[in-house]
Design a protein around this motif. Structure first.
Motif, PDB file in Angstrom:
ATOM      1  N   PRO A 112     -27.113 -15.441  -9.783  1.00  0.00           N
ATOM      2  CA  PRO A 112     -28.117 -16.161  -8.989  1.00  0.00           C
ATOM      3  C   PRO A 112     -28.886 -17.160  -9.848  1.00  0.00           C
ATOM      4  O   PRO A 112     -29.521 -18.067  -9.342  1.00  0.00           O
ATOM      5  CB  PRO A 112     -29.041 -15.047  -8.473  1.00  0.00           C
ATOM      6  CG  PRO A 112     -28.788 -13.875  -9.349  1.00  0.00           C
ATOM      7  CD  PRO A 112     -27.416 -14.017  -9.924  1.00  0.00           C
ATOM      8  N   GLY A 113     -28.797 -17.001 -11.170  1.00  0.00           N
ATOM      9  CA  GLY A 113     -29.532 -17.868 -12.095  1.00  0.00           C
ATOM     10  C   GLY A 113     -29.105 -19.329 -12.006  1.00  0.00           C
ATOM     11  O   GLY A 113     -29.856 -20.199 -12.451  1.00  0.00           O
ATOM     12  N   HIS A 114     -27.945 -19.590 -11.436  1.00  0.00           N
ATOM     13  CA  HIS A 114     -27.500 -20.979 -11.375  1.00  0.00           C
ATOM     14  C   HIS A 114     -27.574 -21.591  -9.976  1.00  0.00           C
ATOM     15  O   HIS A 114     -26.938 -22.604  -9.687  1.00  0.00           O
ATOM     16  CB  HIS A 114     -26.098 -21.114 -11.986  1.00  0.00           C
ATOM     17  CG  HIS A 114     -26.166 -21.093 -13.476  1.00  0.00           C
ATOM     18  ND1 HIS A 114     -25.236 -20.511 -14.287  1.00  0.00           N
ATOM     19  CD2 HIS A 114     -27.125 -21.587 -14.301  1.00  0.00           C
ATOM     20  CE1 HIS A 114     -25.606 -20.659 -15.560  1.00  0.00           C
ATOM     21  NE2 HIS A 114     -26.752 -21.298 -15.586  1.00  0.00           N
ATOM     22  N   LEU A 115     -28.424 -20.976  -9.147  1.00  0.00           N
ATOM     23  CA  LEU A 115     -28.674 -21.495  -7.797  1.00  0.00           C
ATOM     24  C   LEU A 115     -29.036 -22.979  -7.818  1.00  0.00           C
ATOM     25  O   LEU A 115     -28.605 -23.752  -6.951  1.00  0.00           O
ATOM     26  CB  LEU A 115     -29.823 -20.671  -7.191  1.00  0.00           C
ATOM     27  CG  LEU A 115     -30.600 -21.246  -6.017  1.00  0.00           C
ATOM     28  CD1 LEU A 115     -29.752 -21.199  -4.756  1.00  0.00           C
ATOM     29  CD2 LEU A 115     -31.881 -20.452  -5.777  1.00  0.00           C
ATOM     30  N   LEU A 116     -29.808 -23.382  -8.830  1.00  0.00           N
ATOM     31  CA  LEU A 116     -30.277 -24.778  -8.845  1.00  0.00           C
ATOM     32  C   LEU A 116     -29.175 -25.779  -9.197  1.00  0.00           C
ATOM     33  O   LEU A 116     -29.414 -26.989  -9.144  1.00  0.00           O
ATOM     34  CB  LEU A 116     -31.467 -24.927  -9.789  1.00  0.00           C
ATOM     35  CG  LEU A 116     -32.753 -24.272  -9.268  1.00  0.00           C
ATOM     36  CD1 LEU A 116     -33.862 -24.378 -10.301  1.00  0.00           C
ATOM     37  CD2 LEU A 116     -33.203 -24.899  -7.950  1.00  0.00           C
ATOM     38  N   ALA A 117     -27.989 -25.277  -9.527  1.00  0.00           N
ATOM     39  CA  ALA A 117     -26.864 -26.204  -9.749  1.00  0.00           C
ATOM     40  C   ALA A 117     -26.608 -27.029  -8.482  1.00  0.00           C
ATOM     41  O   ALA A 117     -26.151 -28.164  -8.560  1.00  0.00           O
ATOM     42  CB  ALA A 117     -25.606 -25.437 -10.143  1.00  0.00           C
ATOM     43  N   LEU A 118     -26.941 -26.441  -7.333  1.00  0.00           N
ATOM     44  CA  LEU A 118     -26.820 -27.191  -6.073  1.00  0.00           C
ATOM     45  C   LEU A 118     -27.702 -28.441  -6.112  1.00  0.00           C
ATOM     46  O   LEU A 118     -27.255 -29.534  -5.788  1.00  0.00           O
ATOM     47  CB  LEU A 118     -27.310 -26.319  -4.923  1.00  0.00           C
ATOM     48  CG  LEU A 118     -26.363 -25.645  -3.969  1.00  0.00           C
ATOM     49  CD1 LEU A 118     -27.165 -24.902  -2.909  1.00  0.00           C
ATOM     50  CD2 LEU A 118     -25.400 -26.609  -3.310  1.00  0.00           C
ATOM     51  N   ASP A 119     -28.977 -28.238  -6.500  1.00  0.00           N
ATOM     52  CA  ASP A 119     -29.950 -29.344  -6.457  1.00  0.00           C
ATOM     53  C   ASP A 119     -29.838 -30.287  -7.642  1.00  0.00           C
ATOM     54  O   ASP A 119     -30.080 -31.480  -7.504  1.00  0.00           O
ATOM     55  CB  ASP A 119     -31.377 -28.775  -6.403  1.00  0.00           C
ATOM     56  CG  ASP A 119     -31.646 -28.139  -5.053  1.00  0.00           C
ATOM     57  OD1 ASP A 119     -31.353 -28.785  -4.042  1.00  0.00           O
ATOM     58  OD2 ASP A 119     -32.098 -26.982  -5.017  1.00  0.00           O
ATOM     59  N   TYR A 120     -29.488 -29.744  -8.802  1.00  0.00           N
ATOM     60  CA  TYR A 120     -29.487 -30.577 -10.013  1.00  0.00           C
ATOM     61  C   TYR A 120     -28.126 -31.189 -10.313  1.00  0.00           C
ATOM     62  O   TYR A 120     -28.041 -32.157 -11.060  1.00  0.00           O
ATOM     63  CB  TYR A 120     -29.946 -29.759 -11.233  1.00  0.00           C
ATOM     64  CG  TYR A 120     -31.384 -29.338 -11.170  1.00  0.00           C
ATOM     65  CD1 TYR A 120     -32.321 -30.120 -10.509  1.00  0.00           C
ATOM     66  CD2 TYR A 120     -31.825 -28.165 -11.764  1.00  0.00           C
ATOM     67  CE1 TYR A 120     -33.647 -29.740 -10.429  1.00  0.00           C
ATOM     68  CE2 TYR A 120     -33.157 -27.772 -11.701  1.00  0.00           C
ATOM     69  CZ  TYR A 120     -34.061 -28.561 -11.031  1.00  0.00           C
ATOM     70  OH  TYR A 120     -35.370 -28.194 -10.945  1.00  0.00           O
ATOM     71  N   ALA A 121     -27.059 -30.602  -9.759  1.00  0.00           N
ATOM     72  CA  ALA A 121     -25.720 -31.108 -10.092  1.00  0.00           C
ATOM     73  C   ALA A 121     -24.994 -31.632  -8.846  1.00  0.00           C
ATOM     74  O   ALA A 121     -24.722 -32.827  -8.740  1.00  0.00           O
ATOM     75  CB  ALA A 121     -24.905 -30.016 -10.780  1.00  0.00           C
ATOM     76  N   LEU A 122     -24.696 -30.731  -7.889  1.00  0.00           N
ATOM     77  CA  LEU A 122     -23.816 -31.157  -6.787  1.00  0.00           C
ATOM     78  C   LEU A 122     -24.470 -32.189  -5.862  1.00  0.00           C
ATOM     79  O   LEU A 122     -23.853 -33.200  -5.508  1.00  0.00           O
ATOM     80  CB  LEU A 122     -23.341 -29.926  -5.991  1.00  0.00           C
ATOM     81  CG  LEU A 122     -22.299 -30.194  -4.906  1.00  0.00           C
ATOM     82  CD1 LEU A 122     -21.078 -30.932  -5.449  1.00  0.00           C
ATOM     83  CD2 LEU A 122     -21.864 -28.895  -4.230  1.00  0.00           C
ATOM     84  N   LYS A 123     -25.727 -31.960  -5.467  1.00  0.00           N
ATOM     85  CA  LYS A 123     -26.344 -32.892  -4.509  1.00  0.00           C
ATOM     86  C   LYS A 123     -26.514 -34.305  -5.091  1.00  0.00           C
ATOM     87  O   LYS A 123     -26.197 -35.288  -4.413  1.00  0.00           O
ATOM     88  CB  LYS A 123     -27.650 -32.316  -3.969  1.00  0.00           C
ATOM     89  CG  LYS A 123     -27.358 -31.131  -3.050  1.00  0.00           C
ATOM     90  CD  LYS A 123     -28.367 -30.825  -2.019  1.00  0.00           C
ATOM     91  CE  LYS A 123     -29.559 -30.159  -2.315  1.00  0.00           C
ATOM     92  NZ  LYS A 123     -30.381 -29.572  -1.343  1.00  0.00           N
ATOM     93  N   PRO A 124     -26.972 -34.456  -6.339  1.00  0.00           N
ATOM     94  CA  PRO A 124     -27.033 -35.813  -6.903  1.00  0.00           C
ATOM     95  C   PRO A 124     -25.657 -36.489  -6.958  1.00  0.00           C
ATOM     96  O   PRO A 124     -25.538 -37.690  -6.734  1.00  0.00           O
ATOM     97  CB  PRO A 124     -27.595 -35.595  -8.315  1.00  0.00           C
ATOM     98  CG  PRO A 124     -28.340 -34.302  -8.221  1.00  0.00           C
ATOM     99  CD  PRO A 124     -27.603 -33.472  -7.220  1.00  0.00           C
ATOM    100  N   LEU A 125     -24.621 -35.695  -7.222  1.00  0.00           N
ATOM    101  CA  LEU A 125     -23.269 -36.263  -7.253  1.00  0.00           C
ATOM    102  C   LEU A 125     -22.892 -36.813  -5.867  1.00  0.00           C
ATOM    103  O   LEU A 125     -22.364 -37.924  -5.744  1.00  0.00           O
ATOM    104  CB  LEU A 125     -22.272 -35.183  -7.693  1.00  0.00           C
ATOM    105  CG  LEU A 125     -20.803 -35.580  -7.743  1.00  0.00           C
ATOM    106  CD1 LEU A 125     -20.568 -36.625  -8.834  1.00  0.00           C
ATOM    107  CD2 LEU A 125     -19.917 -34.362  -7.997  1.00  0.00           C
ATOM    108  N   LEU A 126     -23.217 -36.043  -4.820  1.00  0.00           N
ATOM    109  CA  LEU A 126     -22.889 -36.481  -3.459  1.00  0.00           C
ATOM    110  C   LEU A 126     -23.711 -37.702  -3.061  1.00  0.00           C
ATOM    111  O   LEU A 126     -23.245 -38.572  -2.333  1.00  0.00           O
ATOM    112  CB  LEU A 126     -23.112 -35.323  -2.471  1.00  0.00           C
ATOM    113  CG  LEU A 126     -22.261 -34.076  -2.764  1.00  0.00           C
ATOM    114  CD1 LEU A 126     -22.654 -32.919  -1.867  1.00  0.00           C
ATOM    115  CD2 LEU A 126     -20.775 -34.387  -2.624  1.00  0.00           C
TER     116      LEU A 126
END
Ligand SMILES: Cc1cc2nc3c(=O)[nH]c(=O)nc-3n(C[C@H](O)[C@H](O)[C@H](O)COP(=O)(O)O)c2cc1C
Length: 181
Positions: A112-126
């Protein structure tokens, strides 16, 4: 032309994230959307490695994505971000390929520690492809069972997934009505 394209960014043939994407695709088909699936594994490794922008596997994928009313992009968390192979694929797509489209991001991770990968990695890429990313779904491996018809074990996670899917479906419907008005 498919209304919804689902992109799987896992290189794993027995992928957890892809199994969940398949489940979401089924929910959308139940709502009478046409859904097609794309995987990074559909693109030959040599094409990704040599950044062969004009290869038919890339141009076909780009045309399918561009023609969709909504797109779902899933990836496993690899080293606190999306998979490298998903990035290699996205690097080959036109920079406006998601323009004006609702995009539902999904990530699965061991922790669960990498939940923010959504906000910091995948969403900016999209966003670089001009997609309108929704809040998104993050699931940890302990709540996924690939062998079950409903692969999400935890009731709260499943309910969040269903709500996000329903919201995405509503945005796709609105998008469809706008372009056919
Ligand atoms: C190379 C590699 C790196 C990973 N890095 C992370 C990580 O940084 N954080 C995390 O939570 N999980 C990490 N994981 C676990 C995967 O994100 C997790 O098992 C995911 O559900 C796998 O999805 P898939 O089956 O669709 O490929 C990693 C797994 C692999 C194979």
């Amino acid at each position: 032309m498919s209304e919804i394209v689902i992109i799987s960014g896992s290189p794993n043939v027995a992928s957890r994230s892809e199994r969940v994407l398949g489940y979401i695709g089924g929910l959308l088909e139940d709502k009478h959307f046409t859904v097609t699936h794309l995987s990074v594994r559909d693109i030959p490794a040599a094409v990704l490695f040599s950044a062969d922008f004009s290869h038919p596997s890339v141009t076909d994928a780009a045309a399918r994505i561009r023609g969709a009313k909504g797109v779902i992009v899933g990836s496993p968390v690899y080293k606190a971000a999306y998979s490298g192979v998903l990035k290699a694929f996205i690097d080959l797509l036109p920079q406006d390929v998601l323009e004006s489209k609702p995009v539902l991001p999904l990530m699965t991770g061991g922790s669960p520690g990498h939940l923010l990968a959504l906000d910091y990695a995948l969403k900016p890429l999209l966003s670089t492809l001009k997609g309108h990313a929704l809040k998104g779904i993050y699931l940890t491996d302990d709540v996924i069972d690939k062998n079950l018809d409903i692969p999400v074990l935890d009731g709260d996670c499943l309910s969040r997934l269903e709500k996000q899917t329903a919201y995405f479906a509503e945005l796709v419907r609105r998008q469809h009505s706008r372009t056919h008005a």
